[in-house]
Write a protein that holds these residues in place. Structure first.
Motif, PDB file in Angstrom:
ATOM      1  N   UNK A 461      64.078  42.960  32.233  1.00  0.00           N
ATOM      2  CA  UNK A 461      65.329  43.723  31.009  1.00  0.00           C
ATOM      3  C   UNK A 461      65.182  44.666  30.141  1.00  0.00           C
ATOM      4  N   UNK A 462      63.609  44.542  29.935  1.00  0.00           N
ATOM      5  CA  UNK A 462      63.074  44.571  28.401  1.00  0.00           C
ATOM      6  C   UNK A 462      61.735  44.660  28.417  1.00  0.00           C
ATOM      7  N   UNK A 463      60.750  46.330  28.733  1.00  0.00           N
ATOM      8  CA  UNK A 463      59.652  46.132  28.535  1.00  0.00           C
ATOM      9  C   UNK A 463      58.627  46.654  27.557  1.00  0.00           C
ATOM     10  N   UNK A 464      57.826  45.782  27.116  1.00  0.00           N
ATOM     11  CA  UNK A 464      57.052  45.980  25.786  1.00  0.00           C
ATOM     12  C   UNK A 464      55.827  46.272  26.394  1.00  0.00           C
ATOM     13  N   UNK A 465      55.070  47.749  24.775  1.00  0.00           N
ATOM     14  CA  UNK A 465      53.259  47.279  25.529  1.00  0.00           C
ATOM     15  C   UNK A 465      53.271  47.039  24.364  1.00  0.00           C
ATOM     16  N   UNK A 466      52.712  45.952  24.142  1.00  0.00           N
ATOM     17  CA  UNK A 466      52.368  45.607  22.666  1.00  0.00           C
ATOM     18  C   UNK A 466      51.003  46.200  21.673  1.00  0.00           C
ATOM     19  N   UNK A 467      51.218  46.833  20.401  1.00  0.00           N
ATOM     20  CA  UNK A 467      51.051  47.968  19.091  1.00  0.00           C
ATOM     21  C   UNK A 467      49.032  47.502  19.856  1.00  0.00           C
ATOM     22  N   UNK A 468      49.091  46.390  19.452  1.00  0.00           N
ATOM     23  CA  UNK A 468      47.379  46.404  20.171  1.00  0.00           C
ATOM     24  C   UNK A 468      47.329  46.905  21.618  1.00  0.00           C
ATOM     25  N   UNK A 469      47.943  47.067  22.621  1.00  0.00           N
ATOM     26  CA  UNK A 469      47.704  48.081  23.497  1.00  0.00           C
ATOM     27  C   UNK A 469      46.890  47.151  24.908  1.00  0.00           C
ATOM     28  N   UNK A 470      47.061  45.280  24.613  1.00  0.00           N
ATOM     29  CA  UNK A 470      46.710  44.396  25.261  1.00  0.00           C
ATOM     30  C   UNK A 470      47.409  43.750  26.287  1.00  0.00           C
ATOM     31  N   UNK A 471      48.640  44.220  25.406  1.00  0.00           N
ATOM     32  CA  UNK A 471      49.122  43.303  26.389  1.00  0.00           C
ATOM     33  C   UNK A 471      50.864  43.375  26.924  1.00  0.00           C
ATOM     34  N   UNK A 472      51.302  44.413  27.977  1.00  0.00           N
ATOM     35  CA  UNK A 472      52.320  44.454  29.204  1.00  0.00           C
ATOM     36  C   UNK A 472      53.354  43.143  28.708  1.00  0.00           C
TER      37      UNK A 472
END
Ligand code: ASP
Ligand code: MG
Length: 522
Positions: A461-472
């Motif tokens: 329902x939602x996807x988000x790549x963390x701003x620090x780019x180590x967490x999807x």
């Protein structure tokens, strides 16, 4: 666009309970030891540098556990260990329960819990000293019994329990466990309250690191040395005026990191009941495996997204001081363990998975989100959220909508009413955030493709790549969370990827293409 807010720093008192003893060992076969400079198992007496050895409540639950701890510390004596202990398993809970009963005026109920605690600790001590307790230990236990009795009577009489009184009561747990172990090991016992200087934020006090360091250098460092162990308490501290404080529930790991940073030790060892940090919760994914190396950033992400071993606030002092933290198992001291350092060198793209839920997914749809007035609407959205003191975990925006997740169980009614002023509000409860964490995630092509492949049967329902780019992160229905974690673990961890994105079989062109965009479903 998909952005993610920094996970708000939760105080350690929101740490979940550590996994049950024995669960992990049943699931993970003991593999051969790793070898090499970073892989030697157990406390290696020949390796140099002082160490902190922190043991949690389940590691000091009874006399047998205390003996095991003593044996581990004895093996590490050449490294001048400072032993940081939690209260014995369940003791902090009992102390808090007693305090609450006293507050309600149930003095006898409160005192009964106090007596049970005393007899349990005397029972442990009695087993360790079958010929009778040493006088000093006996006196210390009696004095703490009297102190707890007095505190509980005072609370019951006033029917008033301030955070300050609660900390005084809670501190008894760590003081009891450490007295017993120090006596058994004939080690020096240090009252952490003379070293861990904090502010007066009772219940989750903030350490004053400079003062703490100066006190550690003056009073603690001279006691440490090869061949000797010093035993002190986790969790507790004191203000400059000497009033007892605590660092918050589960605060002993934090204490260990503070002591380690202040003393400049070579290694902070967190001894627990699992073989280090695992690639996923083993109760959810049976194939979960210990991780050999983990970066501080990854550990922080994992803890924030539901992993149960360490909390980011816990390891911050160690990170700042550049001291590695190792997470080891008292059940299998020679088994595998995890080293948490600033930098990982494995080149592995995905380190671990975590799941956190339930969360509530709120979607706000309004026309012109990205016109200038739309940006103003975003600003107002954050204002509304902060006015209601609602912290957001993930956020994703689309042309005409913004979605975010909030902790389930928060009183949302008033917030939702305010949001209706902006547009249509959708609320989806009972969702879980599934997080894929890896320091090299962003450098590895094909990770998202793999994720989509693994999740093809699941409605994301939602996807988000963390701003620090180590967490999807993916938001799924709560009932789909286990299937999502199992599938992702299989695709990303059980069949490892190389940094170029290929597995043994390689990725299909289609798989790669599917991985190129991070999209968001509002
Ligand atoms: N004994 C404290 C608690 O149970 C601190 C700790 O164990 O880390 O929260
Ligand atoms: Mg703990």
């Amino acid at each position: 666009m998909s952005i993610r807010t920094e996970k708000s720093k939760e105080p350690p008192n929101r740490l979940p309970a550590s996994p049950r003893r024995g669960v992990v060992q049943d699931l993970i076969p003991l593999r051969s030891r790793r070898s090499g400079p970073e892989g030697d198992a157990g406390p290696d007496p020949s390796a140099g540098g002082k160490i902190i050895m922190k043991f949690g409540g389940s590691s000091v639950a009874d006399a047998g556990c205390m003996r095991e701890v003593a044996a581990l510390v004895t093996a590490a004596l050449p490294r001048s260990p400072l032993v940081v202990l939690s209260a014995t398993a369940g003791t902090t809970d009992s102390l808090l329960a007693a305090a609450r009963l006293a507050e309600q005026g149930d003095r006898d109920g409160a005192l009964l819990i106090g007596r049970e605690l005393q007899s349990r600790h005397r029972g442990i001590a009695g087993e360790l000293f079958p010929g009778g307790l040493p006088g000093e230990l006996d006196q210390a236990l009696t004095a703490m019994d009297a102190e707890l009795d007095l505190l509980l009577r005072g609370v019951a009489m006033l029917r008033e329990l301030s955070p300050r009184s609660l900390d005084a009561i809670a501190s008894i747990g760590e003081r009891l466990s450490t007295r017993i172990l120090a006596a058994f090991m004939q080690a020096d016992w240090v009252d952490a309250r003379t070293v861990v200087r904090t502010d007066d934020g009772f219940g989750s006090a903030l350490p004053l690191f400079q003062e703490l360091s100066a006190l550690a250098a003056r009073d603690l460092a001279p006691l440490l040395g090869p061949g000797r162990a010093v035993v002190t308490q986790g969790f507790i501290g004191a203000t400059a005026g000497g009033v007892t404080t605590t660092l918050g529930r589960g605060g002993s790991d934090f204490s260990a990191a503070l002591f380690g940073a202040a003393l400049g030790v070579a290694d902070i060892q967190i001894w627990t009941d699992v073989e280090g940090v695992l690639t996923c919760d083993p109760r959810v994914v049976r194939a979960a495996q210990p991780i050999a190396e983990l970066s501080f950033k990854e550990a922080g992400e994992l803890a924030a997204f539901g992993a149960k071993v360490l909390h980011p606030a816990t390891i911050k002092p160690a990170m700042e001081a550049g001291i590695p933290v190792t997470v080891r198992s008292t059940r299998q001291p020679n088994g595998r363990f995890t080293t948490i350092t600033a930098q990982v060198r494995t080149g592995r793209p995905i380190t671990a998975l975590a799941g956190r839920g339930p969360v509530t997914l709120v979607t706000l749809t309004c026309a012109d989100m990205h016109t200038q007035s739309g940006f103003l609407a975003m600003g107002s959205l954050f204002q509304v959220l902060s006015r209601h003191r609602i912290g957001v975990d993930l956020i994703a925006t689309a042309e005409d909508s913004v979605s975010f997740t909030v902790e389930a169980g928060l009183p949302l009614e008033a917030l939702l009413k305010d949001l209706e002023g902006f547009g249509a509000v959708g609320v989806a409860r009972d969702r879980t955030i599934v997080a894929v964490v890896g320091e090299r995630l962003k450098l590895t092509p094909g990770v998202t493709g793999r994720c989509f492949g693994a999740l093809r049967e699941i409605n994301v329902e939602m996807i988000s790549m963390g701003a620090n780019e180590i967490n999807l992160s993916f938001v799924v229905r709560r009932e789909d969370a286990t299937a999502a974690l199992v599938a992702l673990h299989g695709a990303l961890i059980e069949s490892p990827m190389r940094e170029d994105g290929r597995s043994a079989g390689g990725l299909s062109h289609a798989e790669r293409r599917r991985g190129t965009n991070i999209v968001q479903f509002g």
